[in-house]
Design a protein around this motif. Structure first.
Motif, short mmCIF file in Angstrom:
data_model
loop_
_atom_site.label_atom_id
_atom_site.label_comp_id
_atom_site.label_asym_id
_atom_site.label_seq_id
_atom_site.Cartn_x
_atom_site.Cartn_y
_atom_site.Cartn_z
N ALA A 119 0.84 -1.20 0.00
CA ALA A 119 0.00 0.00 0.00
C ALA A 119 0.87 1.25 0.00
O ALA A 119 1.86 1.33 0.74
N LEU A 120 0.52 2.22 -0.85
CA LEU A 120 1.19 3.51 -0.90
C LEU A 120 0.26 4.57 -0.34
O LEU A 120 -0.82 4.81 -0.89
N THR A 121 0.66 5.21 0.73
CA THR A 121 -0.16 6.23 1.37
C THR A 121 0.51 7.58 1.27
O THR A 121 1.60 7.79 1.84
N PRO A 122 -0.06 8.55 0.51
CA PRO A 122 0.56 9.88 0.40
C PRO A 122 0.65 10.54 1.77
O PRO A 122 -0.32 10.58 2.53
N GLN A 123 1.83 11.05 2.09
CA GLN A 123 2.04 11.71 3.37
C GLN A 123 2.33 13.20 3.22
O GLN A 123 1.78 14.03 3.93
N GLN A 124 3.20 13.55 2.29
CA GLN A 124 3.59 14.94 2.09
C GLN A 124 3.64 15.24 0.60
O GLN A 124 3.88 14.35 -0.22
N HIS A 125 3.40 16.49 0.26
CA HIS A 125 3.53 16.91 -1.13
C HIS A 125 4.03 18.35 -1.16
O HIS A 125 3.91 19.09 -0.18
N GLY A 126 4.60 18.72 -2.27
CA GLY A 126 5.12 20.08 -2.39
C GLY A 126 5.91 20.26 -3.67
O GLY A 126 5.75 19.50 -4.63
N ILE A 127 6.78 21.26 -3.67
CA ILE A 127 7.62 21.58 -4.82
C ILE A 127 9.07 21.43 -4.42
O ILE A 127 9.49 21.92 -3.36
N SER A 128 9.84 20.74 -5.23
CA SER A 128 11.28 20.66 -5.03
C SER A 128 11.97 21.26 -6.25
O SER A 128 11.40 21.33 -7.33
N GLN A 129 13.19 21.70 -6.06
CA GLN A 129 13.92 22.36 -7.13
C GLN A 129 15.07 21.48 -7.59
O GLN A 129 15.94 21.12 -6.80
N HIS A 130 15.06 21.11 -8.87
CA HIS A 130 16.17 20.39 -9.46
C HIS A 130 16.89 21.32 -10.42
O HIS A 130 16.48 22.47 -10.63
N SER A 131 17.97 20.82 -11.02
CA SER A 131 18.82 21.69 -11.84
C SER A 131 18.08 22.28 -13.04
O SER A 131 18.45 23.34 -13.53
N ASP A 132 17.04 21.59 -13.51
CA ASP A 132 16.34 22.06 -14.70
C ASP A 132 14.97 22.65 -14.40
O ASP A 132 14.15 22.81 -15.31
N GLY A 133 14.70 22.99 -13.13
CA GLY A 133 13.45 23.66 -12.84
C GLY A 133 12.67 23.03 -11.70
O GLY A 133 13.16 22.14 -11.00
N PRO A 134 11.42 23.48 -11.51
CA PRO A 134 10.60 22.98 -10.40
C PRO A 134 10.01 21.61 -10.67
O PRO A 134 9.63 21.29 -11.81
N TYR A 135 9.92 20.81 -9.62
CA TYR A 135 9.38 19.46 -9.68
C TYR A 135 8.27 19.31 -8.64
O TYR A 135 8.38 19.86 -7.53
N ALA A 136 7.22 18.58 -9.00
CA ALA A 136 6.21 18.19 -8.03
C ALA A 136 6.75 17.00 -7.23
O ALA A 136 7.31 16.06 -7.81
N THR A 137 6.60 17.05 -5.92
CA THR A 137 7.14 16.01 -5.05
C THR A 137 6.02 15.43 -4.19
O THR A 137 5.26 16.17 -3.57
N VAL A 138 5.95 14.11 -4.16
CA VAL A 138 5.01 13.42 -3.27
C VAL A 138 5.78 12.33 -2.53
O VAL A 138 6.51 11.55 -3.15
N ARG A 139 5.65 12.32 -1.21
CA ARG A 139 6.28 11.29 -0.39
C ARG A 139 5.20 10.33 0.09
O ARG A 139 4.16 10.75 0.63
N PHE A 140 5.44 9.02 -0.11
CA PHE A 140 4.48 7.98 0.27
C PHE A 140 5.03 7.15 1.42
O PHE A 140 6.24 6.88 1.48
N ALA A 141 4.14 6.72 2.31
CA ALA A 141 4.48 5.67 3.26
C ALA A 141 4.20 4.34 2.58
O ALA A 141 3.19 4.17 1.90
N LEU A 142 5.11 3.40 2.74
CA LEU A 142 5.01 2.10 2.07
C LEU A 142 4.74 1.00 3.08
O LEU A 142 5.51 0.82 4.03
N THR A 143 3.64 0.28 2.90
CA THR A 143 3.26 -0.79 3.83
C THR A 143 2.98 -2.05 3.04
O THR A 143 2.05 -2.09 2.23
N CYS A 144 3.78 -3.09 3.26
CA CYS A 144 3.59 -4.36 2.57
C CYS A 144 2.83 -5.33 3.48
O CYS A 144 2.92 -5.23 4.71
N PRO A 145 2.08 -6.28 2.92
CA PRO A 145 1.15 -7.10 3.71
C PRO A 145 1.79 -7.93 4.81
O PRO A 145 1.19 -8.18 5.82
N ASP A 146 3.05 -8.37 4.63
CA ASP A 146 3.67 -9.20 5.67
C ASP A 146 4.71 -8.45 6.49
O ASP A 146 5.45 -9.04 7.26
N GLY A 147 4.78 -7.15 6.28
CA GLY A 147 5.76 -6.35 7.01
C GLY A 147 7.17 -6.45 6.47
O GLY A 147 8.08 -5.83 7.02
N GLU A 148 7.37 -7.20 5.40
CA GLU A 148 8.68 -7.34 4.78
C GLU A 148 8.87 -6.28 3.70
O GLU A 148 7.89 -5.70 3.21
#
Length: 364
Positions: A91-120
């Motif tokens: 499961a991917l659960t969005p936690q944070q979002h925003g704008i990050s800056q890379h060398s060629d301009g602005p990027y949309a950024t989304v950070r996900f929490a990752l949860t697998c069914p067996d905890g592995e």
């Protein structure tokens, strides 16, 4: 005539090439003990191909439009990713979002929490962002796990990537192949090499000393100078020792192509083509490094990625030369080669590169 048509066709293809850095997404997967997260960065210009960021069509994305588009952005990025292990889909659960800056301009950024069914940890990743609209897009993946870090390149539509299968050999080979593609598909670098080798293909007005052997020695000097120069700045830039704004680098690259093309007829920079190749090769190295610098910094895989990518660029360069030089050499026996073929190619390259430069100026 067939060789001439082939070369002119390549020039025509180059005119359709994009004037900015290749389409890359940055994925940062952290699966160390305790928590698992995945961060995905996508350039706003690329994201706009699948999400209508500019709702009022005025050419700018306002803060209000950015906030209104957040659900669609998170959904688009979530749909592009799928992680799993032997127990099933994670499961991917969005936690944070925003704008990050890379060398060629602005990027949309989304950070996900990752949860697998067996905890592995997840052992497989599918990535298909922009698969339907940009076949050359790729995801540059940096993995962090308890045993260290590793790098990989993901292409939309390819088979699922095995997260636990990365090793030194596969990392090297992955970036070697990306180096080949970056050279062959980077039309600005292709055109630059073309105008550098044109002088080596022309017969001198004096009949002596213009045979194939001397031409090959001249070509070897050009290729060696370009290789040494761009290797120096590739390493310096990718390691973060020297870093230049990619927008300005791409502008200078475009202008260097025009200068090299016009220098064939008005040698303001001299006729020592190998010196021209070395000087402008230093700038082209920063262009090559833009693919790696932001992903490989502070990782244990930097040396392998740099070595593979640099060797791949050289293999792509040699493949291009093996294709183009024999064709030009066969044409050079024709009396109209110097008077017609070379000027057509040189001025076509100059025109295309100046067009790219104008585009890149607007993007600064």
């Amino acid at each position: 005539m067939k060789s001439l048509l082939l070369l002119l066709g390549l020039l025509g293809m180059a005119s359709f090439a994009e004037a900015h850095k290749s389409s890359d997404g940055f994925l940062y997967l952290d699966q160390r003990s305790g928590s698992s997260t995945l961060r995905l960065d996508v350039a706003l210009r690329d994201l706009a191909l699948i999400v209508p960021l500019d709702r009022n069509g005025n050419g700018q994305v306002t803060g209000a439009e950015w906030r209104q588009n957040q659900p669609a952005i998170r959904q688009a990025l979530s749909d592009a990713l799928s992680l799993s292990n032997a127990a099933g889909t994670c499961a991917l659960t969005p936690q944070q979002h925003g704008i990050s800056q890379h060398s060629d301009g602005p990027y949309a950024t989304v950070r996900f929490a990752l949860t697998c069914p067996d905890g592995e940890p997840a052992t497989q990743l599918d990535y298909d962002l922009l698969a339907s609209v940009d076949a050359q897009h790729r995801g540059l993946l940096q993995q962090t796990h308890d045993s260290g870090q590793s790098l990989a390149v993901l292409t939309p539509g390819s088979s699922a990537y095995g997260l636990s299968s990365e090793n030194a050999a596969s990392a090297f080979l992955t970036f070697l192949w990306q180096g080949v593609l970056h050279l062959v598909l980077g039309f600005d670098h292709v055109l630059f090499l073309l105008v550098l080798i044109l002088p080596a293909t022309m017969r001198s007005r004096a009949s002596s000393g213009d045979g194939l052997t001397q031409r090959l020695w001249s070509l070897a000097a050009i290729v060696t100078a370009f290789t040494v120069a761009h290797s120096i700045t590739l390493v310096l830039a990718a390691l973060g020792i020297v870093r230049l704004p990619i927008g300005w680098v791409e502008l200078v690259i475009a202008l260097s192509i025009a200068v090299a093309a016009l220098n064939i007829f008005w040698p303001l920079l001299g006729r020592k083509t190998w010196k021209l190749a070395f000087g402008f090769g230093l700038i082209h190295g920063f262009g090559f490094a833009s693919v790696l610098g932001e992903l490989t910094s502070e990782t244990s895989e930097t040396v392998k990625a740099l070595a593979g990518f640099n060797i791949g660029v050289e293999l792509g360069q040699l493949a291009l030369l093996c294709l183009v030089f024999p064709a030009l050499y066969s044409l050079s026996a024709w009396s109209g080669y110097r008077r017609a073929v070379v000027p057509v190619m040189a001025f076509a390259v100059a025109g295309i590169s100046l067009y790219w430069a104008a585009e890149r100026v607007t993007g600064l």
